[in-house]
Write an enzyme that holds these catalytic residues in place. Structure first.
Site, PDB file in Angstrom:
ATOM      1  N   ASP A  70      21.734  69.159  28.230  1.00  0.00           N
ATOM      2  CA  ASP A  70      21.977  69.941  29.446  1.00  0.00           C
ATOM      3  C   ASP A  70      23.466  69.999  29.749  1.00  0.00           C
ATOM      4  OD1 ASP A  70      22.446  67.336  30.356  1.00  0.00           O
ATOM      5  OD2 ASP A  70      20.679  67.264  31.632  1.00  0.00           O
ATOM      6  N   ASN A 137      14.356  62.621  41.296  1.00  0.00           N
ATOM      7  CA  ASN A 137      13.343  63.615  41.686  1.00  0.00           C
ATOM      8  C   ASN A 137      12.416  63.971  40.521  1.00  0.00           C
ATOM      9  OD1 ASN A 137      14.966  65.130  40.027  1.00  0.00           O
ATOM     10  ND2 ASN A 137      15.300  66.792  41.490  1.00  0.00           N
ATOM     11  N   HIS A 139      13.374  64.881  37.367  1.00  0.00           N
ATOM     12  CA  HIS A 139      13.821  65.827  36.343  1.00  0.00           C
ATOM     13  C   HIS A 139      14.085  65.130  35.013  1.00  0.00           C
ATOM     14  CE1 HIS A 139      18.311  65.454  37.777  1.00  0.00           C
ATOM     15  NE2 HIS A 139      18.138  64.676  36.742  1.00  0.00           N
TER      16      HIS A 139
HETATM   17  C1  GLP Z   1      21.322  63.797  35.395  1.00  0.00           C
HETATM   18  C2  GLP Z   1      21.252  64.448  33.989  1.00  0.00           C
HETATM   19  C3  GLP Z   1      20.125  63.891  33.187  1.00  0.00           C
HETATM   20  C4  GLP Z   1      20.077  62.403  33.392  1.00  0.00           C
HETATM   21  C5  GLP Z   1      19.601  62.121  34.800  1.00  0.00           C
HETATM   22  C6  GLP Z   1      19.703  60.675  35.225  1.00  0.00           C
HETATM   23  O1  GLP Z   1      21.404  64.728  36.408  1.00  0.00           O
HETATM   24  N1  GLP Z   1      21.176  65.867  34.013  1.00  0.00           N
HETATM   25  O2  GLP Z   1      20.263  64.246  31.825  1.00  0.00           O
HETATM   26  O3  GLP Z   1      19.194  61.800  32.474  1.00  0.00           O
HETATM   27  O4  GLP Z   1      20.230  62.975  35.738  1.00  0.00           O
HETATM   28  O5  GLP Z   1      21.043  60.289  35.346  1.00  0.00           O
HETATM   29  P1  GLP Z   1      21.490  58.776  35.486  1.00  0.00           P
HETATM   30  O6  GLP Z   1      21.162  58.136  34.176  1.00  0.00           O
HETATM   31  O7  GLP Z   1      22.978  58.817  35.719  1.00  0.00           O
HETATM   32  O8  GLP Z   1      20.727  58.191  36.601  1.00  0.00           O
END
Ligand code: GLP
Length: 243
Positions: A70, A137, A139
């Site tokens: 992404d 959330n 995702h």
């Molecule tokens: C972000 C990214 C994801 C990531 C997730 C968790 O927004 N787009 O690819 O896995 O959210 O992030 P983190 O590991 O910093 O909690």
């Protein structure tokens, strides 16, 4: 369809080691694998551990194909918020993976280019291993709720919750772009192997909703329960058990 296997480890360093063992064994079995590496903070310990093993001559990533998960949409060249840049710093350079081994998402998210990206990925045989984190959330990548299990690679509008959560990377909410391009759930869920990592108390609620709550578009990570391949969830205690 087998249910995700859950491994609970003590803390973030143990999570990095356990995940590195899975990735290293998977890559050693076939060095030409196609791997999707998440950005975000959660897998940084894993990537550091792999880099350490690489320096010690115990991990060779040079034949991997990397697929970008992404990015924020439409950033200019050299923008500090680029998630490609994040991946480059955290993974590609430390593991000496050449730029030309990366299948990059179309930066502007043009629908025809996204469809061509999905076709190209499929023509190359799809994803062998997806290393994923999860948003608070639910995702995966930037497949924000609601996202259908069959959603293709595409542009998404980021939710307020994600903008607030990602503000910690870049300063404040206004520093976070409002749109992103994400690999779709359809190609992700077709991966032969998925490794989902979660660390810390902020992820506890969503980890349990994803694994045990109702499956549906409003919790994209819940679709891991109907992924085509083997799913392993590695969580630390803080992301699993009440304090
Ligand atoms: C972000 C990214 C994801 C990531 C997730 C968790 O927004 N787009 O690819 O896995 O959210 O992030 P983190 O590991 O910093 O909690």
């Amino acid at each position: 369809m087998p249910q995700p296997a859950v491994e609970v480890v003590d803390d973030a360093p143990a999570l990095a080691r356990a995940a590195a063992d899975v990735v290293a064994a998977f890559v050693a079995a076939d060095p030409d694998r196609t791997v999707v590496p998440a950005t975000g903070e959660t897998p940084l310990g894993l990537y550091a551990e792999l880099a350490e093993r690489h320096r010690a001559g115990r991990f060779d990533a040079s034949s991997l194909t990397i697929v970008q998960l992404d990015d924020y949409r439409g950033l200019g060249p050299g923008d500090r918020r680029s998630l490609y840049g994040w991946m480059d710093r955290a993974l590609l350079r430390p593991l000496a993976i050449a730029d030309d081994r990366v299948l990059r998402l179309p930066a502007d998210g043009d629908p025809d280019a996204c469809a061509a990206f999905d076709r190209e990925l499929e023509a190359r045989g799809g994803i062998d291993l997806a290393i994923l984190g999860v948003g608070e959330n639910g995702h995966l990548g930037f497949n924000e709720p609601p996202s259908a299990a069959g959603s293709p690679t595409r542009i998404v509008a980021l939710t307020r919750a994600t903008i607030a959560a990602n503000a910690r990377y870049w300063g404040s909410d206004t520093d976070v772009p409002t749109e992103a391009v994400t690999l779709g759930l359809r190609p992700l869920l077709a991966s032969r192997r998925i490794l989902l990592l979660a660390s810390g108390p902020r992820k506890r609620e969503i980890v349990h909703r994803a694994l045990d709550g109702p499956m549906g578009d409003d919790v994209p990570a819940s679709f891991l329960r109907r992924a085509e391949g083997e799913v392993t969830v590695i969580v630390d205690r803080a992301a699993w058990e009440p304090a």
